[in-house]
Write an enzyme that holds these catalytic residues in place. Structure first.
Site, PDB file in Angstrom:
ATOM      1  N   LYS A 145       0.862  -1.107  -0.080  1.00 31.26           N
ATOM      2  CA  LYS A 145       0.083  -0.025  -0.012  1.00 31.26           C
ATOM      3  C   LYS A 145       1.064   1.265  -0.045  1.00 31.26           C
ATOM      4  CE  LYS A 145      -1.821  -1.866   3.645  1.00 31.26           C
ATOM      5  NZ  LYS A 145      -1.698  -3.158   3.604  1.00 31.26           N
ATOM      6  N   ASP A 244      -2.978   0.792   9.185  1.00 32.61           N
ATOM      7  CA  ASP A 244      -3.005  -0.001   7.931  1.00 32.61           C
ATOM      8  C   ASP A 244      -4.396   0.159   7.485  1.00 32.61           C
ATOM      9  OD1 ASP A 244      -1.777  -2.150   6.628  1.00 32.61           O
ATOM     10  OD2 ASP A 244      -3.482  -3.281   7.127  1.00 32.61           O
ATOM     11  N   LYS A 248      -5.453   2.085   3.616  1.00 30.60           N
ATOM     12  CA  LYS A 248      -6.453   1.415   2.783  1.00 30.60           C
ATOM     13  C   LYS A 248      -7.399   2.396   2.346  1.00 30.60           C
ATOM     14  CE  LYS A 248      -5.955  -3.299   4.313  1.00 30.60           C
ATOM     15  NZ  LYS A 248      -6.330  -4.355   4.738  1.00 30.60           N
TER      16      LYS A 248
HETATM   17  N1  LIG Z   1      -0.340 -10.890   3.873  1.00 34.25           N
HETATM   18  C1  LIG Z   1      -1.446 -10.519   3.399  1.00 34.25           C
HETATM   19  O1  LIG Z   1      -2.791 -10.940   3.501  1.00 34.25           O
HETATM   20  C2  LIG Z   1      -1.699  -9.245   2.601  1.00 34.25           C
HETATM   21  C3  LIG Z   1      -2.635  -8.713   2.085  1.00 34.25           C
HETATM   22  C4  LIG Z   1      -2.731  -7.566   1.341  1.00 34.25           C
HETATM   23  C5  LIG Z   1      -1.451  -6.920   1.201  1.00 34.25           C
HETATM   24  N2  LIG Z   1      -0.350  -7.366   1.804  1.00 34.25           N
HETATM   25  C6  LIG Z   1       0.704  -6.601   1.419  1.00 34.25           C
HETATM   26  O2  LIG Z   1       1.702  -7.231   0.789  1.00 34.25           O
HETATM   27  C7  LIG Z   1       3.129  -6.809   1.342  1.00 34.25           C
HETATM   28  C8  LIG Z   1       3.624  -8.300   1.368  1.00 34.25           C
HETATM   29  O3  LIG Z   1       3.110  -8.951   2.588  1.00 34.25           O
HETATM   30  P1  LIG Z   1       3.518 -10.202   3.410  1.00 34.25           P
HETATM   31  O4  LIG Z   1       2.663 -10.658   4.104  1.00 34.25           O
HETATM   32  O5  LIG Z   1       4.352 -10.876   2.334  1.00 34.25           O
HETATM   33  O6  LIG Z   1       4.863  -9.475   4.332  1.00 34.25           O
HETATM   34  P2  LIG Z   1       6.265  -9.923   4.613  1.00 34.25           P
HETATM   35  O7  LIG Z   1       6.049 -11.742   5.072  1.00 34.25           O
HETATM   36  O8  LIG Z   1       6.459  -9.182   6.030  1.00 34.25           O
HETATM   37  O9  LIG Z   1       7.080  -9.622   3.784  1.00 34.25           O
HETATM   38  C9  LIG Z   1       7.776  -8.515   3.241  1.00 34.25           C
HETATM   39  C10 LIG Z   1       8.560  -8.760   2.265  1.00 34.25           C
HETATM   40  O10 LIG Z   1       9.293  -7.349   1.984  1.00 34.25           O
HETATM   41  C11 LIG Z   1      10.728  -7.379   1.962  1.00 34.25           C
HETATM   42  N3  LIG Z   1      11.402  -6.200   1.812  1.00 34.25           N
HETATM   43  C12 LIG Z   1      11.320  -5.302   2.819  1.00 34.25           C
HETATM   44  N4  LIG Z   1      11.939  -4.370   2.146  1.00 34.25           N
HETATM   45  C13 LIG Z   1      12.269  -4.426   0.966  1.00 34.25           C
HETATM   46  C14 LIG Z   1      13.006  -3.659  -0.035  1.00 34.25           C
HETATM   47  N5  LIG Z   1      13.437  -2.378   0.243  1.00 34.25           N
HETATM   48  N6  LIG Z   1      13.043  -4.190  -1.518  1.00 34.25           N
HETATM   49  C15 LIG Z   1      12.643  -5.634  -1.564  1.00 34.25           C
HETATM   50  N7  LIG Z   1      12.062  -6.275  -0.831  1.00 34.25           N
HETATM   51  C16 LIG Z   1      12.005  -5.754   0.562  1.00 34.25           C
HETATM   52  C17 LIG Z   1      11.145  -8.192   2.988  1.00 34.25           C
HETATM   53  O11 LIG Z   1      12.306  -8.612   2.839  1.00 34.25           O
HETATM   54  P3  LIG Z   1      13.214  -9.641   4.061  1.00 34.25           P
HETATM   55  O12 LIG Z   1      12.640 -10.965   3.892  1.00 34.25           O
HETATM   56  O13 LIG Z   1      14.832  -9.615   3.621  1.00 34.25           O
HETATM   57  O14 LIG Z   1      12.963  -8.781   5.384  1.00 34.25           O
HETATM   58  C18 LIG Z   1      10.194  -9.427   2.936  1.00 34.25           C
HETATM   59  O15 LIG Z   1      10.497 -10.535   2.058  1.00 34.25           O
HETATM   60  C19 LIG Z   1       2.931  -6.004   2.234  1.00 34.25           C
HETATM   61  O16 LIG Z   1       3.033  -4.546   1.830  1.00 34.25           O
HETATM   62  C20 LIG Z   1       1.413  -6.048   2.882  1.00 34.25           C
HETATM   63  O17 LIG Z   1       0.917  -5.036   3.290  1.00 34.25           O
HETATM   64  C21 LIG Z   1      -0.288  -8.564   2.343  1.00 34.25           C
END
Ligand SMILES: NC(=O)c1ccc[n+]([C@@H]2O[C@H](COP(=O)([O-])OP(=O)(O)OC[C@H]3O[C@@H](n4cnc5c(N)ncnc54)[C@H](OP(=O)(O)O)[C@@H]3O)[C@@H](O)[C@H]2O)c1
Length: 381
Positions: A145, A244, A248
């Protein structure tokens, strides 16, 4: 698939829950997607917070190599990107994109490139990457987001770079994961309807919390339960603070044409500022001091035949998120568990509003929505 096929190359930022789920979904279904749609999806780079893995022509096409990577990312615990052969410490996120854009130009085969932002990185990091890809005529899909919530001038520049109607940028999963929220608003706008208001519960965690409060559970107990079930972030204040949900809401408000900034969103946090600086155990221990306040609010609502829900209320002029009293016998009042519910009020859907409901989070669901966005763009690329 003959002459009508097109190559679509993916540069993916983020290898967390959503990133790994997306890598699996694409890798397992690439040949089916090619056979059905003539779209040849190829991973070209994977990036996390420190590392980048550029996939060369051979590895980008080799099912063996992709299968090997997939097995590692799905192992328990998952392998890290930095442990993969060929992974390098990235100089910057923008440099990873620059390398891929240079290669794309050198290849000169008319392939399209999609920046996929499934990272948790800040807007200051990701907005320049996304804008750079768009300015080069390429594409972007976001689940993150933050790049959409930076200063309004940056947001407008990014949309302008995406072309008229933001047609090279998609971000369906930023609001309600794979639920059709953004696409519902844009379809209504395309149909020349006027969207007056969007109301929604956009946090499964807070939906769970309010339904437990309604069941008579104390506030401190409800937060503890949500944390134990893994519904909250490691620090529950990340959910209880409402930011958060506010992001949205801001994304929707901007889609409705507002010029609001994140600081303009009225946010009701479900804990007082005094508890902001405690460590996590200290915060959890201090929660019972809030029980009487929330029990009182639940009782007050019940006396009016209402229940509490954490709602975002978005219009083209205003944006607020917080606890609201809603009639027990209303779509929001009947909502239980962690589902999201979104109500669209428009010139055409006025007396009887348009409603979207379902799970609004989860890595697999979000990855499916990101893939749908990628294919939506690829079909028109
Ligand atoms: N999970 C859900 O249900 C959901 C739903 C809708 C939207 N989202 C959004 O989708 C995104 C990912 O969610 P997630 O649940 O997968 O989060 P997550 O498990 O915390 O993973 C975040 C990832 O982003 C990486 N990252 C951080 N800084 C970065 C950078 N500068 N360049 C490239 N990668 C970077 C992290 O790297 P490291 O592994 O090295 O720390 C990690 O791999 C978030 O923005 C979240 O708000 C999630």
């Amino acid at each position: 698939m003959g002459g009508s096929s097109r190559v679509v190359e993916l540069v993916q930022y983020g290898m967390g829950g959503v990133g790994r789920a997306l890598f699996g979904l694409v890798t397992r279904n690439a040949s089916d997607i090619y056979n059905r749609l003539g779209i040849d999806l190829r991973y070209r780079a994977l990036v996390d917070s420190r590392t980048a893995l550029h996939l060369d022509e051979n590895s980008a096409l080799s099912p063996q190599h992709l299968g090997h990577l997939l097995a590692g990312f799905q192992a328990n615990p998952p392998e890290r990107l930095k442990d993969q052969a060929g992974a390098v410490e990235k100089p910057s996120d923008l440099s990873v994109l620059a390398t891929e854009l240079d290669r794309l130009r050198r290849d000169d085969r008319g392939a399209r490139l999609v920046v996929v932002d499934v990272s948790g990185a800040s807007e200051t990091i990701m907005e320049p990457v996304i804008s750079a890809a768009l300015r080069q005529g390429q594409y972007a899909v976001l689940a993150n987001k933050r790049p959409l919530c930076g200063p309004i001038a940056d947001y407008r520049q990014m949309l302008a770079a995406a072309g008229t109607g933001a047609n090279r940028l998609r971000y369906e999963t930023t609001v309600g994961a794979a639920l059709p929220v953004i696409s519902t608003v844009t379809a209504l706008q395309d149909a020349q309807d006027r969207v007056f208001q969007v109301n929604g519960t956009f946090s499964g965690t807070l939906a769970y919390l309010t339904s437990r409060l309604e069941a008579g559970v104390s506030y401190s107990q409800a937060v503890r339960e949500a944390k134990e079930k893994g519904f909250t972030e490691p620090d529950p204040r990340d959910d209880l603070g409402g930011v958060d949900v506010a992001r949205k809401a801001l994304i929707l408000a901007r889609l409705l044409g507002s010029s609001l900034e994140l600081k303009d969103v009225q946010i009701e946090a479900l804990y007082p500022a005094e508890l902001a600086d405690l460590d996590i155990p200290g915060f959890m221990e201090s929660l019972p001091q809030l029980d009487a306040e929330y029990a009182g609010r639940v009782e007050e609502a019940a006396r009016e035949g209402k229940v509490l829900r954490y709602l975002a209320t978005v219009t083209p002029e205003s944006c607020r998120v917080g606890l609201e009293k809603v009639a027990k016998d209303s779509p929001f009042g009947r909502l239980q568990g962690t589902n999201n519910l979104i109500v669209f009020r428009t010139a055409r859907y006025d007396q009887s509003p348009l409603i979207v409901q379902g799970p609004g989070a989860g890595a697999e669901l979000t990855a499916s929505g990101v893939l749908a966005d990628i294919l939506g763009l690829a079909r028109r690329a």
